[in-house]
Every structure is written in structure tokens, then in C-alpha cells.
Enzyme design. Sequence first.
Site, PDB file in Angstrom:
ATOM      1  N   HIS A   1       0.469  -1.020   0.155  1.00  0.00           N
ATOM      2  CA  HIS A   1      -0.153  -0.027  -0.336  1.00  0.00           C
ATOM      3  C   HIS A   1       0.978   1.174  -0.247  1.00  0.00           C
ATOM      4  O   HIS A   1       0.482   2.201  -0.695  1.00  0.00           O
ATOM      5  CB  HIS A   1      -1.195   0.050   1.283  1.00  0.00           C
ATOM      6  CG  HIS A   1      -2.031  -0.935   0.276  1.00  0.00           C
ATOM      7  ND1 HIS A   1      -1.925  -2.543   0.867  1.00  0.00           N
ATOM      8  CD2 HIS A   1      -3.365  -0.325  -0.220  1.00  0.00           C
ATOM      9  CE1 HIS A   1      -3.010  -2.406   0.436  1.00  0.00           C
ATOM     10  NE2 HIS A   1      -4.221  -2.001   0.177  1.00  0.00           N
TER      11      HIS A   1
ATOM     12  N   ARG B   1       2.982 -10.447  -2.503  1.00  0.00           N
ATOM     13  CA  ARG B   1       3.213  -8.745  -3.123  1.00  0.00           C
ATOM     14  C   ARG B   1       3.963  -8.588  -2.478  1.00  0.00           C
ATOM     15  O   ARG B   1       4.411  -7.482  -3.336  1.00  0.00           O
ATOM     16  CB  ARG B   1       1.478  -9.308  -3.069  1.00  0.00           C
ATOM     17  CG  ARG B   1       0.912  -8.131  -2.063  1.00  0.00           C
ATOM     18  CD  ARG B   1      -0.725  -8.348  -2.596  1.00  0.00           C
ATOM     19  NE  ARG B   1      -0.976  -6.665  -2.507  1.00  0.00           N
ATOM     20  CZ  ARG B   1      -2.113  -6.534  -3.395  1.00  0.00           C
ATOM     21  NH1 ARG B   1      -3.462  -7.532  -2.988  1.00  0.00           N
ATOM     22  NH2 ARG B   1      -2.271  -5.099  -2.810  1.00  0.00           N
TER      23      ARG B   1
ATOM     24  N   GLU C   1     -10.706 -11.308  -7.372  1.00  0.00           N
ATOM     25  CA  GLU C   1      -8.761 -11.938  -6.835  1.00  0.00           C
ATOM     26  C   GLU C   1      -7.859 -12.757  -6.868  1.00  0.00           C
ATOM     27  O   GLU C   1      -7.434 -12.931  -5.934  1.00  0.00           O
ATOM     28  CB  GLU C   1      -8.765  -9.899  -5.868  1.00  0.00           C
ATOM     29  CG  GLU C   1      -9.762 -10.580  -5.633  1.00  0.00           C
ATOM     30  CD  GLU C   1      -9.378  -9.257  -3.709  1.00  0.00           C
ATOM     31  OE1 GLU C   1      -8.567  -8.692  -4.379  1.00  0.00           O
ATOM     32  OE2 GLU C   1     -10.511  -8.719  -3.275  1.00  0.00           O
TER      33      GLU C   1
ATOM     34  N   ASN D   1      -3.967  -7.487  -8.388  1.00  0.00           N
ATOM     35  CA  ASN D   1      -2.341  -7.372  -8.085  1.00  0.00           C
ATOM     36  C   ASN D   1      -2.958  -8.802  -6.767  1.00  0.00           C
ATOM     37  O   ASN D   1      -1.401  -9.203  -6.216  1.00  0.00           O
ATOM     38  CB  ASN D   1      -2.953  -6.076  -6.681  1.00  0.00           C
ATOM     39  CG  ASN D   1      -3.004  -4.780  -6.816  1.00  0.00           C
ATOM     40  OD1 ASN D   1      -2.436  -4.630  -8.307  1.00  0.00           O
ATOM     41  ND2 ASN D   1      -3.661  -4.203  -6.678  1.00  0.00           N
ATOM     42  N   ASP D   2      -3.658  -8.780  -5.962  1.00  0.00           N
ATOM     43  CA  ASP D   2      -3.524 -10.116  -5.398  1.00  0.00           C
ATOM     44  C   ASP D   2      -4.384 -11.562  -6.537  1.00  0.00           C
ATOM     45  O   ASP D   2      -4.081 -13.113  -5.847  1.00  0.00           O
ATOM     46  CB  ASP D   2      -5.287  -9.997  -4.626  1.00  0.00           C
ATOM     47  CG  ASP D   2      -4.883  -9.566  -3.145  1.00  0.00           C
ATOM     48  OD1 ASP D   2      -4.084  -9.518  -2.636  1.00  0.00           O
ATOM     49  OD2 ASP D   2      -6.088  -8.557  -2.788  1.00  0.00           O
TER      50      ASP D   2
ATOM     51  N   CYS E   1      -9.690  -3.298 -11.428  1.00  0.00           N
ATOM     52  CA  CYS E   1      -8.805  -2.182 -10.981  1.00  0.00           C
ATOM     53  C   CYS E   1      -7.994  -2.650 -10.183  1.00  0.00           C
ATOM     54  O   CYS E   1      -7.254  -1.571  -9.304  1.00  0.00           O
ATOM     55  CB  CYS E   1      -9.876  -2.227  -9.931  1.00  0.00           C
ATOM     56  SG  CYS E   1     -10.481  -3.142  -8.840  1.00  0.00           S
TER      57      CYS E   1
ATOM     58  N   ARG F   1     -15.521   0.103  -2.738  1.00  0.00           N
ATOM     59  CA  ARG F   1     -15.173  -1.439  -1.932  1.00  0.00           C
ATOM     60  C   ARG F   1     -15.398  -1.625  -0.417  1.00  0.00           C
ATOM     61  O   ARG F   1     -14.433  -0.517   0.110  1.00  0.00           O
ATOM     62  CB  ARG F   1     -13.751  -1.730  -2.971  1.00  0.00           C
ATOM     63  CG  ARG F   1     -13.573  -2.771  -2.213  1.00  0.00           C
ATOM     64  CD  ARG F   1     -12.098  -3.443  -2.719  1.00  0.00           C
ATOM     65  NE  ARG F   1     -11.329  -2.461  -1.627  1.00  0.00           N
ATOM     66  CZ  ARG F   1      -9.714  -2.774  -2.087  1.00  0.00           C
ATOM     67  NH1 ARG F   1      -9.515  -4.077  -2.357  1.00  0.00           N
ATOM     68  NH2 ARG F   1      -9.008  -2.414  -1.288  1.00  0.00           N
TER      69      ARG F   1
END
Length: 569
Positions: A189, A465, A431, A454-455, A502, A332
Site C-alpha cells: 500500500h 506481493r 482476485e 494485485n491479489d 482495478c 469497495r
Amino acid sequence: MEHLLGTGVSKGIAIGSVLVKKENSSDFLKKSITDVAYEWNRFLKAKEVGKQQLEVLVQQSREAIGEDEAQIFEAHILILEDEELANLIKIQIDNQKKNTEWAVHEAAEHFAVMLEGLEDAYLKERAHDIRDVAARLIRILSGADKQEIPVLEEPCIIVARDLMPGEMIHINKELVMGIITEAGAKTSHTAILAKAMGIPAIVGAEGILGKVKDHEIIVFDGEFGSIFICPEKNVLDQYKQKLESMNSQKKELEGFKDKASVTKDGIKVELFGNMASIAELPGLIENGAQGIGLFRTEFLYTTQASAPTEEEQFEIYKHTAEKLQGKTVIIRTLDIGGDKEIPYLGLDKEENPFLGCRGIRLCFDNIEIWKVQLRALLRASIYGDIKIMLPMISVMEEVRKAKEIICEVKAELKNSGIAYNEKLEIGIMIETPAAAVLADAMASEVDFFSIGTNDLIQYTLACDRMNPKISNLYSQFNPSVLRLIKHIIDTGHEYGIKVGMCGEAAGDARLIPLFVGMGLDEFSMNTSALLEAKKTVTQISKQEMSEVVPEILRLKTTNEIEKYLCNLA
Ligand code: PEP
Ligand code: MG
């Protein structure tokens, strides 16, 4: 000159002087003292410094996030100035003849424990604030306050072991020219926020803290991860030139702000924005985001000492919907766990947090907190085109349970005569490989998909990650990941629902042509990627791209695919 390599996570060249952020610590020793007047004086001085720090935070959060967040720090100032707290600290110093750090800790604990014993949930929560203020005072008293990001007076490059999302939010974008951290990887993040804030950044720069000092000159490339400490003149000149050419490229992209995102063969491609704080909203709108494809709500929970109230959330969701003037806003629900923590939830430490109680799993375990968010979202849904998105779905039961809870909340609102959009759409993030494989079943029960690359990459490739050691394995060009993405898009379309994306891959100009060819309906990305994405869209033909998709998906390695797509660009 020393050269180091990290993982470039936010594009841009940074040239500037170093500011080292050391580790925060509120550890302190319990010591016996003789000079009580001296200790009391230390408290008074620390109180003054603490007040100044908090006043800066009030100002910064008011500008960067909003009034509600600024009030958290205003409340901390009131605690700091509380007479009862000061009296108890004085009694501890005078009677126990112990150092101020210990006296502050004891006095704060006394009040915190007292508050925790109360029935009123709001007052209970204030215990966190008292402990926060005490920790600040102790850091100041023990000299550790210098280890926070100090108030910046001149441009600098911050070098840190890691930066928390809360710290990132408070960074002064005007003065921070770049960020380098030892921890983290591409989609941590810290990286996502740096990108969103348009600050060049490198993570995973192992050992850098042992190699730099404050005020030394550093040059780095936030795309490729190259860092030069005390660079030689030729290197410095080379990077200055690079910086200039990037600035002129930036100017060229500005020209795309008012252009339509339509392919050469006339197909409209929806380019949405990702936001992880309310401060990003104006930038997204200014850069032509046609909607919000991912509103990460975690910042509402991580930037304050207790869970945000229904009212606080409602105001933010309503504000966002109104600013978007009828364009879609996909919000979300809370996706905490993994690398994102909330101290006041008292979460257990887990062996494998990314495989543990995160996202929807955690919301089911903290149902009251989740319901507060759902109420706020539903109430705000009449102010624009808000859609709800569920994170970290891995099994069908989660989709069904979440929908049941949303129905319950709707019924509660209806009984109280509170309005909400009856047709509000509910979608899920795809994801996890499990959700991707079961996309047909999932598609028949939800209104839309959004692919969280990403996931999806980390779970498909069994590759953390956040771990810089295996970041070479973690790639959005991986053939298994791309085949899964194609499967998700095709299945979504078969069942008549829209499929967006996304994760970070959606903003990667090298991959956008492939995803356009696959028929992805909506691309949601950080502000900094929007204009380049639009430029890319205007230069390709959807028809031509769809013809090469099978050829690309037949390639067997990440390298082959990356090479193929880079040659297209
Ligand atoms: C993703 O996983 O792709 C995503 C967008 O969610 P986050 O990065 O917040 O986990
Ligand atoms: Mg995710």
C-alpha cells in the site's frame, strides 16, 4: 558514489537531499529520580512540543483528507491539555519518584482502563486516543519523536524502513520529491499510495538505511528502481536530462485531458480512477476519470483511532457521488488484513495474513462494523451511481451471505423510512483463482466483476506481493494470470455482466492493448496512469488487438509475453 537497486513502484526521476525517517518507538525505561521539579519541567516541555506536532497534523489532515479527520487530532490536543491527566502525572512523579516517561504511561493507563470499563461504546473508544497521546509524549521525552517524519521545510527524498498508510497520507506532496523504503514490494500500500500521489518511489531497497545520511544527495529512477547515493557528475547530468525529457512528455500527455478515450476503430473504452483517500478525488476528475472503479475505503479506518461512524462515512460517500455527477462510483467495502492493519480491531497475528482473515472474511467476523459501512453506503446511494464491491471473495457462500446481510440492512433502512437506491448494483472483485475458476457461478449471482490483479497474481503464482526476494516471479505478464483474466472476461460476458479491472495491471500501458483486445469493459487506475492510458487507447484498434489475443496467449513465458507487448507499444 554508491549504486543500489530496489523495486521501482512509482514512475519518475527524483534528485534531491535525503531525509532519513528512523523507526518509531515508544519504548521507555522505568527509572528512579531525585529531582522531581526537573521531571515535571520535562513533562511541560514535551506537552508543548506535542501540541505543536498535533497542530501541524490538524492542518495537514484538514488539507489532505478532510475536516472529520482533522478533528481526531484536535481531540488529541484536548487530551494533552487535560488538567486531570496532568495532575495525575505530577502525583506519579512526586510520590513514586519515577521518570516522566513512566509517569505519563501510568497516568494514561489509569484513564484508559477507566474508559474501557464504561458501557458507552464511544467513550470506550476514547481509551485509544489517550494511549495515542501518551505514546506521542513518551516518544518526545525519549527523543524518539525525531524519528517521525518531521515537519518539512525544504524539498527532500524520504528514506525509511517502511511508511504506514497513515503516514503516507500526511506527507507533504509539495516537498517530498521521492520515497525510498527498505520494506515493501510492487503492490504494497505504500507503493500504491505513492503512485496515487504522483511521488516517485522505490520499495525493497534493502540496506539503504545503513548507506545514507541526512542531507546527502540521492538520484533515483522510480520506474526501474535504480538508486545512486552521492552520484558522480556524469550520472547526475544524465538523470537531470532524463528528468527534463520526462517533464516534456508530461506536457504532451496533458494534451489528452480533453480527448475522448476511443480506439482507432471507434470503440469507446472506459477509463476509471482508483482512489485510496478523498484527497485523490480532485486529481482524478481533473485527469478525466470517467468514473471511480475502485474506492478503497480502508483509509477511513486506518487514519483514526476508532472505526468511522455511519455519519462520517455517509458524508464521504455522498460527497464522492455528488462530485462525480452521476458517473459510476464503485465503493469497495472494507478490505483489511494482509498488509493493512487496524490497531483498534485487536486482530490476532496470523502466520499467513494474506491467506488469513482478510477482506470479506474479516467483515463477517466484525459484522457490526461492516453493517455500519453498508448503512452508510446504502444511504449515500441516492446521491449518484454508487455500486458496492465485495473484496477477497473465494467461495460462493461468501457472495450469498454478503447479499443476505445487504438485504437485512436494506430492510432495516426501509423500516426506518430511510431512502436508498433499490437498484443498487452489487459486484465482486475477482482476485482469487477460486473466484476466477468459478466465474460462471459467481456471474449468475452478481451485477459486475472487477479483476483485482494485485491479489490475483499473488494467489495464482503463490507469490507474496510484499516480498522483494520473489518480486521477479510476481508479474502481470505471466501467461497463467493472463489466461485466467481472459477466462474471467469471457465468462462475465457470457452471463451478460460487465467486467472491469482495478488492479495495477489496468493502468499498465503495455497491457492495455491486450485487455482492450480481450474485451475488458472498464479500466480503473491511479491518477498518474490515466492520461497515458488514454493515449494508448487512441493509438490502437480493438479489432486488430482481438485478432492477436490468441497468439499472445499461446506464448508460454512471462518474458515472451512482455517482449511481445513491448514491441507492440
Ligand atoms: C487488487 O488486489 O488488485 C486490488 C485492487 O486490491 P488491493 O490492491 O487493495 O488488494
Ligand atoms: Mg486485492
